[in-house]
Write a protein that holds these residues in place. Structure first.
Motif, PDB file in Angstrom:
ATOM      1  N   GLY A  76       0.810  -1.209   0.000  1.00 35.78           N
ATOM      2  CA  GLY A  76       0.000   0.000   0.000  1.00 35.78           C
ATOM      3  C   GLY A  76       0.843   1.258   0.000  1.00 35.78           C
ATOM      4  N   GLY A  77       2.128   1.137  -0.247  1.00 37.45           N
ATOM      5  CA  GLY A  77       3.000   2.293  -0.287  1.00 37.45           C
ATOM      6  C   GLY A  77       3.903   2.368   0.927  1.00 37.45           C
ATOM      7  N   GLY A  78       3.315   2.130   2.104  1.00 37.10           N
ATOM      8  CA  GLY A  78       4.111   2.101   3.326  1.00 37.10           C
ATOM      9  C   GLY A  78       4.834   3.393   3.620  1.00 37.10           C
ATOM     10  N   GLY A  79       4.394   4.495   2.990  1.00 35.52           N
ATOM     11  CA  GLY A  79       5.039   5.766   3.217  1.00 35.52           C
ATOM     12  C   GLY A  79       6.303   5.956   2.409  1.00 35.52           C
ATOM     13  N   GLN A  80       6.630   5.006   1.522  1.00 31.50           N
ATOM     14  CA  GLN A  80       7.824   5.128   0.716  1.00 31.50           C
ATOM     15  C   GLN A  80       7.632   6.221  -0.340  1.00 31.50           C
ATOM     16  OE1 GLN A  80      10.702   3.468   1.300  1.00 31.50           O
ATOM     17  NE2 GLN A  80       9.612   2.714   3.109  1.00 31.50           N
ATOM     18  N   PRO A  81       8.689   6.987  -0.661  1.00 31.88           N
ATOM     19  CA  PRO A  81       8.557   8.038  -1.670  1.00 31.88           C
ATOM     20  C   PRO A  81       8.238   7.440  -3.030  1.00 31.88           C
ATOM     21  CG  PRO A  81      10.871   7.691  -1.063  1.00 31.88           C
ATOM     22  CD  PRO A  81      10.039   6.900  -0.104  1.00 31.88           C
ATOM     23  N   THR A  82       7.393   8.099  -3.766  1.00 34.29           N
ATOM     24  CA  THR A  82       7.013   7.651  -5.100  1.00 34.29           C
ATOM     25  C   THR A  82       7.568   8.618  -6.134  1.00 34.29           C
ATOM     26  OG1 THR A  82       4.929   8.876  -4.929  1.00 34.29           O
ATOM     27  CG2 THR A  82       4.904   6.572  -4.251  1.00 34.29           C
ATOM     28  N   GLY A  83       7.595   8.179  -7.396  1.00 35.87           N
ATOM     29  CA  GLY A  83       8.117   9.023  -8.457  1.00 35.87           C
ATOM     30  C   GLY A  83       9.630   9.055  -8.425  1.00 35.87           C
ATOM     31  N   GLU A  84      10.209  10.097  -9.000  1.00 39.26           N
ATOM     32  CA  GLU A  84      11.663  10.216  -9.062  1.00 39.26           C
ATOM     33  C   GLU A  84      12.225  10.436  -7.664  1.00 39.26           C
ATOM     34  OE1 GLU A  84      15.112  12.994 -11.170  1.00 39.26           O
ATOM     35  OE2 GLU A  84      12.979  13.339 -11.570  1.00 39.26           O
ATOM     36  N   ARG A  85      13.214   9.636  -7.313  1.00 37.62           N
ATOM     37  CA  ARG A  85      13.787   9.721  -5.983  1.00 37.62           C
ATOM     38  C   ARG A  85      14.830  10.817  -5.924  1.00 37.62           C
ATOM     39  NH1 ARG A  85      15.618   4.196  -3.674  1.00 37.62           N
ATOM     40  NH2 ARG A  85      13.339   3.987  -3.682  1.00 37.62           N
ATOM     41  N   ALA A  87      17.796  12.691  -3.498  1.00 38.72           N
ATOM     42  CA  ALA A  87      18.659  12.381  -2.362  1.00 38.72           C
ATOM     43  C   ALA A  87      18.058  12.931  -1.076  1.00 38.72           C
ATOM     44  CB  ALA A  87      20.046  12.971  -2.595  1.00 38.72           C
ATOM     45  N   GLY A  88      17.968  12.085  -0.088  1.00 41.07           N
ATOM     46  CA  GLY A  88      17.405  12.480   1.201  1.00 41.07           C
ATOM     47  C   GLY A  88      15.971  12.064   1.400  1.00 41.07           C
ATOM     48  N   ASP A  89      15.281  11.654   0.313  1.00 41.72           N
ATOM     49  CA  ASP A  89      13.868  11.286   0.431  1.00 41.72           C
ATOM     50  C   ASP A  89      13.668  10.098   1.371  1.00 41.72           C
ATOM     51  OD1 ASP A  89      12.895  13.252  -1.174  1.00 41.72           O
ATOM     52  OD2 ASP A  89      12.552  11.998  -2.938  1.00 41.72           O
ATOM     53  N   VAL A  90      14.450   9.038   1.172  1.00 44.44           N
ATOM     54  CA  VAL A  90      14.262   7.827   1.967  1.00 44.44           C
ATOM     55  C   VAL A  90      14.549   8.100   3.438  1.00 44.44           C
ATOM     56  CG1 VAL A  90      15.076   5.478   2.375  1.00 44.44           C
ATOM     57  CG2 VAL A  90      14.727   6.280   0.033  1.00 44.44           C
ATOM     58  N   ALA A  91      15.654   8.788   3.707  1.00 43.59           N
ATOM     59  CA  ALA A  91      16.007   9.092   5.090  1.00 43.59           C
ATOM     60  C   ALA A  91      14.914   9.924   5.751  1.00 43.59           C
ATOM     61  CB  ALA A  91      17.340   9.842   5.142  1.00 43.59           C
ATOM     62  N   ARG A  92      14.352  10.856   5.001  1.00 48.66           N
ATOM     63  CA  ARG A  92      13.291  11.713   5.549  1.00 48.66           C
ATOM     64  C   ARG A  92      12.052  10.888   5.893  1.00 48.66           C
ATOM     65  NH1 ARG A  92      12.793  14.419   1.462  1.00 48.66           N
ATOM     66  NH2 ARG A  92      14.584  15.777   1.877  1.00 48.66           N
ATOM     67  N   VAL A  93      11.683   9.956   5.015  1.00 49.00           N
ATOM     68  CA  VAL A  93      10.520   9.105   5.259  1.00 49.00           C
ATOM     69  C   VAL A  93      10.735   8.241   6.492  1.00 49.00           C
ATOM     70  CG1 VAL A  93       9.237   7.118   4.362  1.00 49.00           C
ATOM     71  CG2 VAL A  93       9.671   9.091   2.894  1.00 49.00           C
TER      72      VAL A  93
END
Length: 272
Positions: A76-85, A87-93
């Motif tokens: 269901g997404g799990g809050g993971q960033p979607t679209g173009e990643r 830098a810093g998106d994953v750490a922020r999530v």
């Protein structure tokens, strides 16, 4: 994944307060109680509310069906960033999501019991291990599932596990991702007690209601001291202990505890 009108957040996370115990029940049995971002935010709020509510003096976290919690709902997404990643998106999530959830349990000012009814995997395992006391049904399993998906553990796993069982055992669980049975988890010290499934709710109620009649502020200060001690040097830990004693001796429950001892009677704690 967000809740549909037919699946309100109140139906996906059941919440009641009984005998000064806040019961929080994950209720998506068809997904083994995988957590959506909406559920995560609601859980964080419930733990915050429990801290602030004088009518709540203990918390029990459990699940319905065969799973306690199998972590973030990746489908269901799990809050993971979607679209173009970027830098810093994953750490922020991770900071704003899984880590905030685990911190809400560790920082809750009331004692929190995990009643692990089934599989606790990934973030779900860390959610259980962040609780102050862990009860497990005989069929419960704990799985550091991240390595199976080529993922680094999140939700504070690499912080919690070494402190509970040491670095070598933590590496074994996280490197292989094998399922750990409830009896083995108890043997390693991850679980306080394993009980038959039919006794899990009863035992959790007994423990929680016993805590709920205790000196609530004293328990909160004790929890803070123990959690902080693992990251403190001796001087800092001793200073924190002295400060906690100073604060605690100003509470009504501390005065009642001393008075009941002098008067040779059972204490009657009010939670303040």
């Amino acid at each position: 994944m967000t809740s549909s009108p037919e699946e309100s957040i109140e139906s996906l996370i059941l919440h009641t307060t009984d005998n000064q115990v806040s019961w929080i029940t994950l209720n998506r049995p068809e997904t083994l109680n995988a957590i959506t971002p909406d559920q995560r935010e609601h859980l964080i709020q419930l733990f915050s509310d429990a801290s602030a509510d004088p009518a709540v003096r203990a918390v029990v976290l459990t699940g319905t069906g065969r799973g306690f919690c199998t972590g973030a709902d990746l489908r269901g997404g799990g809050g993971q960033p979607t679209g173009e990643r970027i830098a810093g998106d994953v750490a922020r999530v991770i900071r704003q999501g899984a880590q905030r959830l685990i911190a809400s349990v560790l920082d809750c000012e009331k004692p929190v019991i995990a009643a692990v009814n089934g599989t606790a995997a990934g973030l779900g395992a860390h959610l259980a291990l962040a609780c102050d006391l862990v009860l497990a049904a005989e069929q419960a399993r704990f799985i550091e599932v991240f390595v199976r998906r080529a993922l680094v553990p999140d939700g504070g796993g690499a912080y919690l596990l070494p402190r509970l069982i040491g670095p070598q055992r933590a590496k074994e669980l996280m490197f292989f991702g094998d399922a750990l049975t409830a009896p083995d988890a108890e043997r390693l010290g991850l679980v306080n007690r394993v009980v038959p499934a039919e006794d899990l709710h009863k035992t959790a109620r007994e423990w929680a209601e016993r805590l709920a009649t205790g000196p609530t502020r004293t328990l909160a200060l004790t929890k803070q001291l123990i959690n902080a001690s693992l990251d403190s040097d001796r001087a800092s830990a001793f200073a924190a202990e002295a400060t906690a004693q100073e604060i605690n001796m100003g509470t009504a429950d501390a005065r009642e505890g001393v008075a009941s001892f002098v008067e040779r009677r059972s204490p009657r704690y009010g939670g303040s």
